[in-house]
Design a protein around this motif. Structure first.
Motif, PDB file in Angstrom:
ATOM      1  N   GLU A 140       0.832  -1.200   0.000  1.00  0.00           N
ATOM      2  CA  GLU A 140       0.000   0.000   0.000  1.00  0.00           C
ATOM      3  C   GLU A 140       0.870   1.255   0.000  1.00  0.00           C
ATOM      4  OE1 GLU A 140      -4.028  -1.581   2.290  1.00  0.00           O
ATOM      5  OE2 GLU A 140      -2.564  -0.371   3.388  1.00  0.00           O
TER       6      GLU A 140
ATOM      7  N   TRP B  37      -4.244   5.163   3.149  1.00  0.00           N
ATOM      8  CA  TRP B  37      -3.459   4.168   2.427  1.00  0.00           C
ATOM      9  C   TRP B  37      -4.251   3.650   1.235  1.00  0.00           C
ATOM     10  CZ3 TRP B  37       1.550   3.212   3.639  1.00  0.00           C
ATOM     11  CH2 TRP B  37       1.997   3.598   4.908  1.00  0.00           C
TER      12      TRP B  37
ATOM     13  N   GLU C 238       6.318  -0.759   7.389  1.00  0.00           N
ATOM     14  CA  GLU C 238       6.451   0.394   6.505  1.00  0.00           C
ATOM     15  C   GLU C 238       7.886   0.549   6.006  1.00  0.00           C
ATOM     16  OE1 GLU C 238       4.810   4.037   7.971  1.00  0.00           O
ATOM     17  OE2 GLU C 238       3.146   3.024   9.001  1.00  0.00           O
TER      18      GLU C 238
ATOM     19  N   PHE D  65       0.987   5.470   0.841  1.00  0.00           N
ATOM     20  CA  PHE D  65       0.334   6.458   1.701  1.00  0.00           C
ATOM     21  C   PHE D  65       0.180   7.788   0.973  1.00  0.00           C
ATOM     22  CE2 PHE D  65       0.362   9.746   5.054  1.00  0.00           C
ATOM     23  CZ  PHE D  65      -0.776   9.344   5.739  1.00  0.00           C
TER      24      PHE D  65
END
Length: 258
Positions: A185, A194, A254, A187
């Motif tokens: 995903e 997201w 992340e 951001f």
């Protein structure tokens, strides 16, 4: 102090560090409530992150009779009150229980004149509950099933042209299962949300089984993104399941793409 004297002093200090193991993290264990320094018995963590532990001291602490046969280069283990007979050959990636062969993730090794095995051997062969967290191993007979899994990328920032590698780590005392598929995903800062990134990948349709103490590495390259690659924050989402406890875990990690 002269230059030669300084050089000799430095060499001696380096030799001392090597021989004493100073600077290396020690691997300790809680075995049935007893604290033991496994590093003193040759335990170590492989480059791939899998802990190797000494089979004799752990087996004996769990009540098993452990015998080394020099001519055969084999360890014979007789767990107490379990009706099991275990054969383990040095440098073999398998062991035998009551005549049935089972595979190990890595071959047994000799360190400090002691046989070392992957941590999952303790679960599979000795039927104990073995898990580890950092440099601490916990081992107990029976005990509660405690699945624990972690995921992290091998770096925090990546270039758009390089592979993004991430590692799934089994830190619990149960076996974990997952498919190779995962999601990525992106951001959106303006929308503060997201958004899934479509991937142009052909997924292998099989399941990965991860035993206690084992790791699994997967990779993704930004060239596999269906849309134009953007710089910014991304995250990987991975589903993992423990069938023994019927639990599912959604892992996220992340990373930054430059």
């Amino acid at each position: 102090m002269s230059r030669v004297t300084k050089m000799v002093f430095c060499i001696l200090m380096m030799a001392a560090l090597v021989t004493t193991g100073f600077g290396k993290a020690e691997l300790t264990a809680d075995i049935e409530g007893e604290d033991i320094n496994l590093s003193d018995h040759g335990a170590f963590i492989k480059d791939d992150g899998v802990p190797f532990v000494p089979v004799r001291i752990i087996g004996e602490k769990l009540g098993a009779y452990v015998h080394w046969e020099q001519d055969e280069q084999k360890v014979y283990i007789y767990p107490e009150d379990k009706g099991r007979f275990i054969e383990l050959e040095l440098e073999a990636a398998e062991f035998i229980i009551n005549g049935e062969t089972q595979a190990m993730s890595s071959s047994s090794q000799l360190r400090n004149n002691r046989i070392q095995v992957p941590l999952h051997f303790i679960n599979d062969a000795l039927e104990a509950r073995a898990s580890w967290d950092g440099n601490k191993v916990s081992i107990a007979q029976g005990g509660e099933q405690n699945p624990k899994v972690e995921m992290d990328t091998l770096d925090e920032e990546f270039e758009a042209s390089e592979d993004i590698a991430f590692k799934i780590k089994n830190r619990g005392n149960t076996e974990l299962t997952f498919a190779r598929i995962f999601k990525v995903e992106y951001f959106h800062e303006e929308q503060n949300s997201w958004e899934e990134v479509e991937l142009e990948l052909a997924w292998i349709q099989d399941m990965v089984m991860l035993k206690p103490g084992e790791n699994h590495i997967q990779k993704i390259n930004p060239e596999d993104f269906a849309q134009e690659t953007k710089t910014g924050s991304y995250r990987i989402l991975k589903e993992v399941r423990c069938f023994e406890t019927d639990q599912e875990f959604l892992l996220t990690e992340e990373f930054q793409l430059n």
